[in-house]
Design a protein around this motif. Structure first.
Motif, PDB file in Angstrom:
ATOM      1  N   HIS A 242       0.841  -1.204   0.000  1.00 52.70           N
ATOM      2  CA  HIS A 242       0.000   0.000   0.000  1.00 52.70           C
ATOM      3  C   HIS A 242       0.877   1.256   0.000  1.00 52.70           C
ATOM      4  O   HIS A 242       0.616   2.206  -0.731  1.00 52.70           O
ATOM      5  N   HIS A 243       1.914   1.237   0.831  1.00 53.68           N
ATOM      6  CA  HIS A 243       2.845   2.376   0.920  1.00 53.68           C
ATOM      7  C   HIS A 243       3.546   2.589  -0.423  1.00 53.68           C
ATOM      8  O   HIS A 243       3.698   3.726  -0.876  1.00 53.68           O
ATOM      9  N   LEU A 244       3.941   1.503  -1.043  1.00 54.99           N
ATOM     10  CA  LEU A 244       4.614   1.568  -2.344  1.00 54.99           C
ATOM     11  C   LEU A 244       3.687   2.152  -3.406  1.00 54.99           C
ATOM     12  O   LEU A 244       4.082   3.023  -4.186  1.00 54.99           O
TER      13      LEU A 244
ATOM     14  N   ALA B   2       4.097   5.680  -5.399  1.00 53.14           N
ATOM     15  CA  ALA B   2       4.046   5.729  -6.865  1.00 53.14           C
ATOM     16  C   ALA B   2       3.027   6.770  -7.333  1.00 53.14           C
ATOM     17  O   ALA B   2       3.272   7.495  -8.297  1.00 53.14           O
ATOM     18  N   LEU B   3       1.891   6.852  -6.643  1.00 52.89           N
ATOM     19  CA  LEU B   3       0.871   7.850  -6.987  1.00 52.89           C
ATOM     20  C   LEU B   3       1.389   9.267  -6.771  1.00 52.89           C
ATOM     21  O   LEU B   3       1.183  10.142  -7.603  1.00 52.89           O
ATOM     22  N   VAL B   4       2.061   9.474  -5.650  1.00 52.51           N
ATOM     23  CA  VAL B   4       2.630  10.796  -5.347  1.00 52.51           C
ATOM     24  C   VAL B   4       3.669  11.161  -6.397  1.00 52.51           C
ATOM     25  O   VAL B   4       3.671  12.282  -6.921  1.00 52.51           O
ATOM     26  N   ALA B   5       4.519  10.205  -6.761  1.00 50.18           N
ATOM     27  CA  ALA B   5       5.536  10.443  -7.778  1.00 50.18           C
ATOM     28  C   ALA B   5       4.895  10.780  -9.125  1.00 50.18           C
ATOM     29  O   ALA B   5       5.328  11.710  -9.810  1.00 50.18           O
ATOM     30  N   ALA B   6       3.853  10.059  -9.488  1.00 52.30           N
ATOM     31  CA  ALA B   6       3.153  10.318 -10.746  1.00 52.30           C
ATOM     32  C   ALA B   6       2.546  11.714 -10.751  1.00 52.30           C
ATOM     33  O   ALA B   6       2.615  12.427 -11.750  1.00 52.30           O
ATOM     34  N   ALA B   7       1.966  12.125  -9.635  1.00 53.57           N
ATOM     35  CA  ALA B   7       1.378  13.462  -9.519  1.00 53.57           C
ATOM     36  C   ALA B   7       2.453  14.539  -9.650  1.00 53.57           C
ATOM     37  O   ALA B   7       2.240  15.548 -10.319  1.00 53.57           O
ATOM     38  N   GLU B   8       3.607  14.309  -9.041  1.00 55.26           N
ATOM     39  CA  GLU B   8       4.707  15.274  -9.120  1.00 55.26           C
ATOM     40  C   GLU B   8       5.255  15.364 -10.539  1.00 55.26           C
ATOM     41  O   GLU B   8       5.553  16.451 -11.023  1.00 55.26           O
TER      42      GLU B   8
END
Length: 54
Positions: free
Chosen positions: A10-12, A16-22
Motif C-alpha cells: 500500500h505504501h509503495l 508511486a501515486l505521489v511520484a506520478a502526480a509530481e
C-alpha cells in the motif's frame, strides 16, 4: 506477516501515486516554460529590426 506485506505494498502504491502526480505537475511547468519561451522569442522577432537578426 501478510498484513505487514500488504501495508508495504500500500505504501509503495501510495508513493508511486505521489511520484506520478509530481511528474505530471513538472510536465505542466515545463509546458508553461516552453510557451513562455516561445512568446519571448516571438516578441523578440517582432521588436528586433530584421536587419539586426542573425
Amino acid at each position: 506477516m501478510a498484513n505487514q506485506s500488504a501495508l508495504g505494498l500500500h505504501h509503495l502504491a501510495n508513493t508511486a501515486l505521489v511520484a506520478a502526480a509530481e511528474i505530471f505537475q513538472l510536465t505542466q511547468q515545463v509546458d508553461t516554460l516552453m510557451k513562455q519561451t516561445f512568446n519571448v522569442a516571438a516578441t523578440a522577432l517582432m521588436v528586433i529590426p530584421s536587419d539586426q537578426l542573425p
